[in-house]
Design a protein around this motif. Structure first.
Motif, PDB file in Angstrom:
ATOM      1  N   ALA A  18      -3.440   2.636  15.791  1.00 13.50           N
ATOM      2  CA  ALA A  18      -3.064   1.245  15.531  1.00 13.50           C
ATOM      3  C   ALA A  18      -1.714   1.248  14.839  1.00 13.50           C
ATOM      4  O   ALA A  18      -1.366   2.192  14.117  1.00 13.50           O
ATOM      5  CB  ALA A  18      -4.107   0.529  14.666  1.00 13.50           C
ATOM      6  N   LEU A  19      -0.938   0.180  15.056  1.00 14.05           N
ATOM      7  CA  LEU A  19       0.420   0.064  14.536  1.00 14.05           C
ATOM      8  C   LEU A  19       0.555  -1.256  13.786  1.00 14.05           C
ATOM      9  O   LEU A  19      -0.010  -2.272  14.197  1.00 14.05           O
ATOM     10  CB  LEU A  19       1.417   0.107  15.706  1.00 14.05           C
ATOM     11  CG  LEU A  19       2.900  -0.153  15.415  1.00 14.05           C
ATOM     12  CD1 LEU A  19       3.507   0.971  14.599  1.00 14.05           C
ATOM     13  CD2 LEU A  19       3.659  -0.328  16.741  1.00 14.05           C
ATOM     14  N   ALA A  20       1.280  -1.238  12.673  1.00 12.01           N
ATOM     15  CA  ALA A  20       1.595  -2.473  11.948  1.00 12.01           C
ATOM     16  C   ALA A  20       3.034  -2.413  11.463  1.00 12.01           C
ATOM     17  O   ALA A  20       3.510  -1.361  11.020  1.00 12.01           O
ATOM     18  CB  ALA A  20       0.644  -2.687  10.771  1.00 12.01           C
ATOM     19  N   VAL A  21       3.706  -3.551  11.545  1.00 11.60           N
ATOM     20  CA  VAL A  21       5.123  -3.646  11.194  1.00 11.60           C
ATOM     21  C   VAL A  21       5.270  -4.678  10.080  1.00 11.60           C
ATOM     22  O   VAL A  21       4.671  -5.755  10.122  1.00 11.60           O
ATOM     23  CB  VAL A  21       5.956  -4.072  12.421  1.00 11.60           C
ATOM     24  CG1 VAL A  21       7.432  -4.142  12.070  1.00 11.60           C
ATOM     25  CG2 VAL A  21       5.712  -3.131  13.584  1.00 11.60           C
ATOM     26  N   SER A  22       6.095  -4.358   9.097  1.00  8.49           N
ATOM     27  CA  SER A  22       6.294  -5.266   7.974  1.00  8.49           C
ATOM     28  C   SER A  22       7.218  -6.417   8.347  1.00  8.49           C
ATOM     29  O   SER A  22       8.215  -6.221   9.054  1.00  8.49           O
ATOM     30  CB  SER A  22       6.892  -4.516   6.781  1.00  8.49           C
ATOM     31  OG  SER A  22       7.239  -5.419   5.755  1.00  8.49           O
ATOM     32  N   PRO A  23       6.926  -7.639   7.864  1.00  5.67           N
ATOM     33  CA  PRO A  23       7.869  -8.752   8.045  1.00  5.67           C
ATOM     34  C   PRO A  23       9.139  -8.584   7.225  1.00  5.67           C
ATOM     35  O   PRO A  23      10.114  -9.313   7.446  1.00  5.67           O
ATOM     36  CB  PRO A  23       7.069  -9.971   7.557  1.00  5.67           C
ATOM     37  CG  PRO A  23       5.646  -9.537   7.503  1.00  5.67           C
ATOM     38  CD  PRO A  23       5.680  -8.066   7.220  1.00  5.67           C
ATOM     39  N   VAL A  24       9.136  -7.637   6.264  1.00 11.11           N
ATOM     40  CA  VAL A  24      10.299  -7.441   5.393  1.00 11.11           C
ATOM     41  C   VAL A  24      10.886  -6.029   5.592  1.00 11.11           C
ATOM     42  O   VAL A  24      11.220  -5.345   4.645  1.00 11.11           O
ATOM     43  CB  VAL A  24       9.928  -7.679   3.915  1.00 11.11           C
ATOM     44  CG1 VAL A  24       9.725  -9.159   3.665  1.00 11.11           C
ATOM     45  CG2 VAL A  24       8.666  -6.901   3.511  1.00 11.11           C
ATOM     46  N   THR A  25      10.969  -5.605   6.843  1.00  6.85           N
ATOM     47  CA  THR A  25      11.604  -4.354   7.269  1.00  6.85           C
ATOM     48  C   THR A  25      10.738  -3.122   7.031  1.00  6.85           C
ATOM     49  O   THR A  25      10.487  -2.343   7.951  1.00  6.85           O
ATOM     50  CB  THR A  25      12.972  -4.153   6.594  1.00  6.85           C
ATOM     51  OG1 THR A  25      13.762  -5.321   6.820  1.00  6.85           O
ATOM     52  CG2 THR A  25      13.679  -2.944   7.172  1.00  6.85           C
ATOM     53  N   THR A  26      10.303  -2.894   5.807  1.00 11.26           N
ATOM     54  CA  THR A  26       9.443  -1.747   5.536  1.00 11.26           C
ATOM     55  C   THR A  26       8.206  -2.224   4.795  1.00 11.26           C
ATOM     56  O   THR A  26       8.253  -3.239   4.077  1.00 11.26           O
ATOM     57  CB  THR A  26      10.181  -0.695   4.684  1.00 11.26           C
ATOM     58  OG1 THR A  26      10.587  -1.277   3.449  1.00 11.26           O
ATOM     59  CG2 THR A  26      11.368  -0.124   5.425  1.00 11.26           C
ATOM     60  N   PRO A  27       7.079  -1.533   4.928  1.00  6.45           N
ATOM     61  CA  PRO A  27       6.903  -0.303   5.696  1.00  6.45           C
ATOM     62  C   PRO A  27       6.554  -0.565   7.156  1.00  6.45           C
ATOM     63  O   PRO A  27       6.256  -1.693   7.548  1.00  6.45           O
ATOM     64  CB  PRO A  27       5.712   0.342   4.982  1.00  6.45           C
ATOM     65  CG  PRO A  27       4.871  -0.830   4.572  1.00  6.45           C
ATOM     66  CD  PRO A  27       5.850  -1.902   4.187  1.00  6.45           C
ATOM     67  N   ILE A  28       6.591   0.499   7.946  1.00  4.82           N
ATOM     68  CA  ILE A  28       5.942   0.564   9.250  1.00  4.82           C
ATOM     69  C   ILE A  28       4.798   1.551   9.088  1.00  4.82           C
ATOM     70  O   ILE A  28       5.002   2.665   8.588  1.00  4.82           O
ATOM     71  CB  ILE A  28       6.907   1.032  10.349  1.00  4.82           C
ATOM     72  CG1 ILE A  28       8.039   0.009  10.523  1.00  4.82           C
ATOM     73  CG2 ILE A  28       6.179   1.242  11.665  1.00  4.82           C
ATOM     74  CD1 ILE A  28       9.121   0.459  11.488  1.00  4.82           C
ATOM     75  N   VAL A  29       3.594   1.149   9.464  1.00  5.25           N
ATOM     76  CA  VAL A  29       2.440   2.014   9.241  1.00  5.25           C
ATOM     77  C   VAL A  29       1.674   2.199  10.535  1.00  5.25           C
ATOM     78  O   VAL A  29       1.746   1.374  11.447  1.00  5.25           O
ATOM     79  CB  VAL A  29       1.500   1.446   8.146  1.00  5.25           C
ATOM     80  CG1 VAL A  29       2.251   1.162   6.860  1.00  5.25           C
ATOM     81  CG2 VAL A  29       0.784   0.191   8.623  1.00  5.25           C
ATOM     82  N   VAL A  30       0.943   3.303  10.612  1.00  3.46           N
ATOM     83  CA  VAL A  30       0.022   3.539  11.719  1.00  3.46           C
ATOM     84  C   VAL A  30      -1.317   3.975  11.138  1.00  3.46           C
ATOM     85  O   VAL A  30      -1.386   4.546  10.041  1.00  3.46           O
ATOM     86  CB  VAL A  30       0.537   4.598  12.707  1.00  3.46           C
ATOM     87  CG1 VAL A  30       1.839   4.168  13.362  1.00  3.46           C
ATOM     88  CG2 VAL A  30       0.702   5.949  12.028  1.00  3.46           C
ATOM     89  N   ARG A  31      -2.356   3.681  11.890  1.00  2.70           N
ATOM     90  CA  ARG A  31      -3.668   4.219  11.549  1.00  2.70           C
ATOM     91  C   ARG A  31      -3.781   5.588  12.203  1.00  2.70           C
ATOM     92  O   ARG A  31      -3.546   5.730  13.405  1.00  2.70           O
ATOM     93  CB  ARG A  31      -4.775   3.285  12.036  1.00  2.70           C
ATOM     94  CG  ARG A  31      -6.174   3.759  11.671  1.00  2.70           C
ATOM     95  CD  ARG A  31      -7.224   2.764  12.135  1.00  2.70           C
ATOM     96  NE  ARG A  31      -7.173   2.578  13.583  1.00  2.70           N
ATOM     97  CZ  ARG A  31      -7.856   1.645  14.244  1.00  2.70           C
ATOM     98  NH1 ARG A  31      -8.623   0.786  13.571  1.00  2.70           N
ATOM     99  NH2 ARG A  31      -7.748   1.540  15.554  1.00  2.70           N
ATOM    100  N   ASN A  32      -4.124   6.573  11.388  1.00  6.44           N
ATOM    101  CA  ASN A  32      -4.277   7.947  11.859  1.00  6.44           C
ATOM    102  C   ASN A  32      -5.746   8.163  12.155  1.00  6.44           C
ATOM    103  O   ASN A  32      -6.567   8.259  11.233  1.00  6.44           O
ATOM    104  CB  ASN A  32      -3.784   8.923  10.791  1.00  6.44           C
ATOM    105  CG  ASN A  32      -3.939  10.371  11.198  1.00  6.44           C
ATOM    106  OD1 ASN A  32      -4.046  10.683  12.392  1.00  6.44           O
ATOM    107  ND2 ASN A  32      -3.982  11.267  10.218  1.00  6.44           N
ATOM    108  N   GLY A  33      -6.091   8.214  13.452  1.00  8.69           N
ATOM    109  CA  GLY A  33      -7.504   8.271  13.814  1.00  8.69           C
ATOM    110  C   GLY A  33      -8.166   6.960  13.425  1.00  8.69           C
ATOM    111  O   GLY A  33      -7.679   5.870  13.756  1.00  8.69           O
TER     112      GLY A  33
END
Length: 576
Positions: A351-366
């Motif tokens: 899964a992927l998530a992007v911040s509305p304020v540039t950072t962070p960008i996160v992914v779900r690992n497993g």
């Protein structure tokens, strides 16, 4: 007698025409069908003029005439005066039509009397009207869909009064056919100020009678935020402030609309008064196609109101997608490789998530870890949240990452080293499977599993003075008739996109309104054309919904058709 019979028939035909007009008025004759931020469309007010009871009308004609007059009342200059003519004098004084509105699937019609029933000599009869309620509307204009619609019998007792049949007993409220509802009640967003930022406006969709919607909308704004936004929003209106005049004129060109309030409004500081005017302006601008300026009055005295900038919820950054461990931005309908490479070595992105304020960008690992991706090209992924069966993450406007926790919990990574657990009472003993924070950071949509099945709730986010979430307000239910919901994402100011998947693995994409989906009689609706969706993303932007199919095709909805953008993608997300 023939004249009376013809008049009764005219009343029935009037109801049929009203119902038919409701159906026709909802079908556009040109232009694309789109799902996006403009989920309250421009609306046209059509006045209905109901007829009163005819001389010698039988019980069925009286009930039919009453039902038609009660429905038409919301656009009639006489409002409910005509409907009360079908009631006995004492009941006309006590009947409360605004107590509730039941939106019914089919036009309500009286059942025939049982065979052998003789009414010529009777003084009292009972007429039953059967209808299936698909939604309810409360006194404040809050719309709620019924999860399991069932046909019910609504009973009307009639007695002879002065030789004429009149209704002497009935439930409070009115029955409104679903195909007519959006013509008689106007979808209107009220805008409240966020608790932590008074210039951030938070919408709450209501439905008001078309004849009086401006007055009622302002009255509800003055009354303050609803329960589901308590603690997430606040009122700037001085206590006791009321409308000094119920008349709020239609917008006329560029001329401001005069809103006359009681003297308490003059005690509001200038900065707050400017925001109050902006709230009212945003509310009255709904469906007008342009901003509607507002002049505030304290009684007859015009108040000085400064111009002020306010923000409405919006997704302002492009969607991002992941393909073969490479990030892409979706720009002008095509994927463009992200300018900063990321290190996904040793990570299983699910899964992927992007911040509305540039950072962070996160992914779900497993399924049991969420990591923040380094954008400096030097450090690898940084774990920020861990736990079993974590929901796809969502990042709020302050950069905090949200996901599920244990039963009845939400986990929030305010920073990589600061984790908060939120445990609202109403979420107790439920497993959270989807979390989505609205762009302004004041509302959250949660899909959870309960013994009765999955359900979608939306609640206000209560934060401390530093913006850290500490609780959720009591929720409202969304999309109750939709089964097998797997994920909910914001796709409009007051609209959610829902991803469903049944036991056979067949998927569906629905839209549902937080307070009723405007433009479709308030009801949730399914978007046709896709049954193999693997990933869904949505934003308060246009286009608002992106999907990835099981074959890796990245597609978006346009004019009612799913259009391909690219192939072989794994994940996609809008900011939020």
């Amino acid at each position: 007698m023939r004249k009376a019979a013809m008049t009764v028939m005219a009343a029935v035909v009037t109801l049929a025409c009203v119902v038919g007009l409701g159906a026709c008025a909802q079908i556009p004759t040109s232009g694309p069908v789109r799902v996006g931020t403009e989920d309250v469309e421009k609306q046209i007010d059509i006045a209905m003029l109901p007829q009163g009871p005819a001389l010698g009308a039988d019980p069925h004609a009286i009930v039919s005439g009453f039902l038609g007059a009660a429905v038409a009342a919301t656009t009639s200059p006489k409002e409910f005066e005509t409907a009360r003519e079908f009631l006995t004098d004492d009941v006309a004084q006590t009947w409360d039509p605004e107590a509730s509105v039941r939106v019914v699937r089919e036009p309500p019609l009286p059942e025939p009397f049982a065979s052998g029933t003789e009414i010529k000599e009777a003084d009292t009869v009972e007429v039953v009207v059967r209808a299936t309620a698909v939604a309810t509307l409360d006194r404040a204009g809050a719309y709620t869909e019924v999860g399991d619609p069932r046909e019910l019998g609504y009973r009307y007792t009639l007695t002879r009064s002065g030789g004429e049949w009149r209704i002497s007993a009935l439930d409070n409220g009115v029955l409104v056919p679903a195909n007519l509802f959006a013509n008689q009640y106007r979808a209107t967003r009220l805008f409240f100020t966020a608790e932590n930022d008074i210039k951030s406006l938070v919408p709450d969709l209501r439905w008001f009678p078309r004849q009086s919607w401006r007055r009622v909308a302002v009255e509800e704004l003055l009354a303050g935020p609803p329960e589901w936004l308590q603690g997430a929003t606040r009122s700037l209106v001085p206590e006791g402030t009321q409308l000094a005049s119920p008349a709020i004129s239609d917008p006329d060109g560029d001329e401001p609309v005069a809103v006359r309030l009681s003297e308490q409004i003059s005690t509001a500081p200038a900065a707050q008064r400017a925001v109050i005017a902006a709230q009212i302006s945003a509310t009255l601008s709904e469906g007008a196609g342009r901003p509607v300026p507002v002049d505030l009055f304290s009684g007859t005295n015009r108040l000085a109101v400064n111009d002020t900038e306010v923000d409405l919820p919006a997704t302002i950054v492009q969607a991002m997608a992941l393909k073969d461990d490479t990030l892409y931005r979706i720009e002008d309908g095509r994927p463009v490789e992200y300018e900063v490479p990321v290190d996904l070595s040793g990570i299983d992105p699910t899964a992927l998530a992007v911040s509305p304020v540039t950072t962070p960008i996160v992914v779900r690992n497993g399924t049991d870890q969420i990591v923040s991706l380094s954008l400096d090209g030097e450090n690898g992924p940084v774990p920020i949240l861990e736990g079993p069966d974590l929901a796809s993450p969502s990042i709020d406007n302050l950069g905090a990452t949200w996901t599920s926790g244990g039963m009845g919990e939400l986990k929030v990574a305010v920073t990589a080293l600061d984790e908060v657990t939120v445990e609202p009472d109403w979420l107790s003993r439920r497993k959270v499977i989807s979390v989505s924070v609205a762009p302004e950071g004041s509302r959250i949509a949660i899909v959870s599993e309960a013994p009765s099945g999955t359900q979608v709730d939306v609640a206000g986010i209560v934060r401390d003075n530093d913006g850290r979430p500490i609780d959720l307000a009591p929720p409202i239910s969304v999309g109750a008739p939709v089964d097998d919901i797997e994920e909910a994402r914001w796709s409009g100011l007051t609209t959610l996109a829902l991803l469903t998947r049944d036991s056979a693995g067949t998927s569906g994409i629905w839209t549902a309104g937080v307070g009723g989906l405007a433009g479709t009689a308030g009801q949730s609706r399914q978007l046709p054309g896709l049954t193999d969706v693997q990933e869904m993303a949505a934003g308060v932007t246009d286009p608002s919904i992106l999907v990835i199919t099981k074959d890796g095709d990245l597609e978006h909805e346009e004019t009612g058709v799913w259009q391909p953008l690219a192939e072989d993608f794994d994940l996609v997300a809008y900011p939020g």
